[in-house]
Design a protein around this motif. Structure first.
Motif, PDB file in Angstrom:
ATOM      1  N   LEU A  66       0.811  -1.215   0.000  1.00  0.00           N
ATOM      2  CA  LEU A  66       0.000   0.000   0.000  1.00  0.00           C
ATOM      3  C   LEU A  66       0.846   1.267   0.000  1.00  0.00           C
ATOM      4  CD1 LEU A  66      -2.815  -0.965   2.536  1.00  0.00           C
ATOM      5  CD2 LEU A  66      -3.024  -0.747   0.055  1.00  0.00           C
ATOM      6  N   THR A  67       2.001   1.221   0.648  1.00  0.00           N
ATOM      7  CA  THR A  67       2.816   2.431   0.794  1.00  0.00           C
ATOM      8  C   THR A  67       3.956   2.513  -0.213  1.00  0.00           C
ATOM      9  OG1 THR A  67       4.316   1.399   2.393  1.00  0.00           O
ATOM     10  CG2 THR A  67       2.341   2.490   3.269  1.00  0.00           C
ATOM     11  N   GLY A  68       4.368   1.361  -0.761  1.00  0.00           N
ATOM     12  CA  GLY A  68       5.518   1.344  -1.648  1.00  0.00           C
ATOM     13  C   GLY A  68       6.839   1.467  -0.925  1.00  0.00           C
ATOM     14  N   ALA A  69       6.835   1.388   0.391  1.00  0.00           N
ATOM     15  CA  ALA A  69       8.056   1.534   1.194  1.00  0.00           C
ATOM     16  C   ALA A  69       8.304   0.262   1.995  1.00  0.00           C
ATOM     17  CB  ALA A  69       7.932   2.731   2.130  1.00  0.00           C
ATOM     18  N   ALA A  70       9.548  -0.196   2.013  1.00  0.00           N
ATOM     19  CA  ALA A  70       9.902  -1.404   2.756  1.00  0.00           C
ATOM     20  C   ALA A  70       9.888  -1.134   4.260  1.00  0.00           C
ATOM     21  CB  ALA A  70      11.274  -1.893   2.328  1.00  0.00           C
ATOM     22  N   GLY A 126       2.353   8.897  13.714  1.00  0.00           N
ATOM     23  CA  GLY A 126       3.110   8.897  12.477  1.00  0.00           C
ATOM     24  C   GLY A 126       4.312   7.969  12.439  1.00  0.00           C
ATOM     25  N   GLN A 127       4.571   7.283  13.536  1.00  0.00           N
ATOM     26  CA  GLN A 127       5.749   6.404  13.598  1.00  0.00           C
ATOM     27  C   GLN A 127       5.409   4.957  13.224  1.00  0.00           C
ATOM     28  OE1 GLN A 127       8.936   7.561  14.179  1.00  0.00           O
ATOM     29  NE2 GLN A 127       7.853   9.507  13.923  1.00  0.00           N
ATOM     30  N   ASP A 128       4.492   4.790  12.299  1.00  0.00           N
ATOM     31  CA  ASP A 128       4.050   3.445  11.914  1.00  0.00           C
ATOM     32  C   ASP A 128       5.172   2.582  11.344  1.00  0.00           C
ATOM     33  OD1 ASP A 128       1.861   5.471  11.822  1.00  0.00           O
ATOM     34  OD2 ASP A 128       0.598   3.727  11.412  1.00  0.00           O
ATOM     35  N   PRO A 129       5.995   3.068  10.402  1.00  0.00           N
ATOM     36  CA  PRO A 129       7.056   2.206   9.874  1.00  0.00           C
ATOM     37  C   PRO A 129       8.029   1.742  10.946  1.00  0.00           C
ATOM     38  CG  PRO A 129       6.738   4.120   8.464  1.00  0.00           C
ATOM     39  CD  PRO A 129       5.956   4.371   9.718  1.00  0.00           C
ATOM     40  N   TRP A 130       8.348   2.635  11.861  1.00  0.00           N
ATOM     41  CA  TRP A 130       9.249   2.287  12.963  1.00  0.00           C
ATOM     42  C   TRP A 130       8.628   1.238  13.866  1.00  0.00           C
ATOM     43  CZ3 TRP A 130       9.003   4.014  18.322  1.00  0.00           C
ATOM     44  CH2 TRP A 130      10.163   3.748  19.061  1.00  0.00           C
ATOM     45  N   LEU A 131       7.361   1.418  14.221  1.00  0.00           N
ATOM     46  CA  LEU A 131       6.666   0.451  15.067  1.00  0.00           C
ATOM     47  C   LEU A 131       6.615  -0.918  14.399  1.00  0.00           C
ATOM     48  CD1 LEU A 131       4.867  -0.386  17.471  1.00  0.00           C
ATOM     49  CD2 LEU A 131       2.914   0.557  16.219  1.00  0.00           C
ATOM     50  N   LEU A 132       6.232  -0.958  13.131  1.00  0.00           N
ATOM     51  CA  LEU A 132       6.153  -2.231  12.427  1.00  0.00           C
ATOM     52  C   LEU A 132       7.536  -2.868  12.304  1.00  0.00           C
ATOM     53  CD1 LEU A 132       3.634  -1.138   9.648  1.00  0.00           C
ATOM     54  CD2 LEU A 132       3.137  -2.630  11.601  1.00  0.00           C
ATOM     55  N   GLY A 133       8.560  -2.042  12.131  1.00  0.00           N
ATOM     56  CA  GLY A 133       9.923  -2.568  12.072  1.00  0.00           C
ATOM     57  C   GLY A 133      10.396  -3.128  13.399  1.00  0.00           C
ATOM     58  N   LEU A 134       9.979  -2.518  14.487  1.00  0.00           N
ATOM     59  CA  LEU A 134      10.308  -3.049  15.808  1.00  0.00           C
ATOM     60  C   LEU A 134       9.666  -4.424  16.028  1.00  0.00           C
ATOM     61  CD1 LEU A 134       9.981   0.131  18.054  1.00  0.00           C
ATOM     62  CD2 LEU A 134      12.081  -1.182  17.652  1.00  0.00           C
TER      63      LEU A 134
END
Length: 306
Positions: free
Chosen positions: A103-107, A290-298
């Motif tokens: 959905l985001t196009g970002a890893a 707004g820290q969704d990518p960081w949270l999912l990465g954790l």
């Protein structure tokens, strides 16, 4: 409006415990994911309706930051426009990552837990022994991953949430409520009729209170990086069960569940519900706005993702 998964048609049974509730209101999404009938399912979360069924059904649920561009609520029947979220549930976290990346196009890359300050919210009077063990077990995992743990507290925010959601739902569905037969089940109709009686001063006070809670949460995120919190106060209740014993308190299940989840949906921060190691009692990790990518990465790193 069914946080336990009950509805006018009887509700959804737990995927492994047929006499027990699956949680709601995205109960069908959680059960279909748990039974692997689908790769992932779409849920909605106004006061916990992704996270609660995920926690009780042993799957993962992701509630994004409010107004996340990848997760619009356009096309979703509204309940409370300022609290409603859409997000995925899946039996494995890797699928949620794949959906997010598509959905985001970002890893989503793994993130380092070393030195992170994690606030542990464990309101003992609101949890039974199994729920307490779930939070404690996950806290140990985070500490082993390198996080530093800090005890934190949050107030019961139902005073603002209940008024805001009721008011907004009554506004959204005003045309239907003007009909002789609005088409709602009796329980939902009772809640909506009560909300129509709210005064402007009551509504304004609730919105003002929410802003006070938002300030309080922002201050908390100035002290810790991440939060670990319970999602549910008990293991899955029996279908039709309305009360639960929490310490010396006999509590009504609906508010007992909601008060653990509404801070994070009403205030719009991202959260991931994940299994804890205690059967059918998940927990949640919450990050700043707004820290969704960081949270999912954790979470990816915690689960051993490369």
């Amino acid at each position: 409006m069914g946080i336990l998964g009950a509805n006018a048609y009887g509700g959804t049974r737990h995927p492994a415990l047929p006499d027990h509730a699956a949680g709601g209101s995205s109960s069908g999404a959680a059960v279909s994911a748990a039974l692997r009938q689908v790769d992932f399912a779409l849920g909605t979360d106004t006061g916990g309706s992704i996270r609660v069924p995920a926690a009780w059904c042993g799957v993962y649920g992701y509630k994004p930051t409010k107004n996340h561009p990848a997760w619009p609520t356009t096309g979703v029947l509204p309940l409370s426009p300022t609290c409603d979220h859409a997000g995925p549930l899946a039996a494995d976290f890797g699928t949620i990552l794949r959906v997010q990346e598509a959905l985001t196009g970002a890893a989503i890359t793994p993130q380092d837990w070393s030195g992170l300050k994690v606030g542990i919210w464990q309101p003992a009077d609101w949890l039974d022994p199994q729920a307490q063990a779930a939070v404690q077990g996950m806290a140990r995992r985070l500490e082993e991953a390198g996080a530093a743990l800090h005890s934190i507290s949050l107030p019961d925010m139902l005073d603002a949430y209940s008024v805001i959601v009721g008011h907004e739902a009554a506004q959204v569905h005003a045309d239907a409520l003007a009909l002789a037969d609005p088409g709602f089940s009796p329980d939902v109709l009772t809640k909506l009729r009560a909300a129509q009686e709210l005064t402007p001063s009551q509504v304004q006070a609730a919105y003002t209170r929410r802003e006070e809670y938002r300030t309080q949460l922002a201050k908390l995120f100035g002290q810790v990086d991440l939060l670990l919190a319970p999602v549910v106060p008990t293991s899955p209740p029996l279908i039709g069960q309305e009360e639960v014993q929490l310490g010396r308190e006999t509590a009504n299940l609906r508010p007992a569940v909601l008060r653990l989840n509404v801070p994070f949906s009403m205030l719009g921060v991202p959260a991931v519900a994940l299994p804890s190691g205690v059967d059918w009692v998940g927990v949640q990790l919450i990050a700043p706005w707004g820290q969704d990518p960081w949270l999912l990465g954790l979470v990816r790193a915690l689960l051993g993702g490369d």
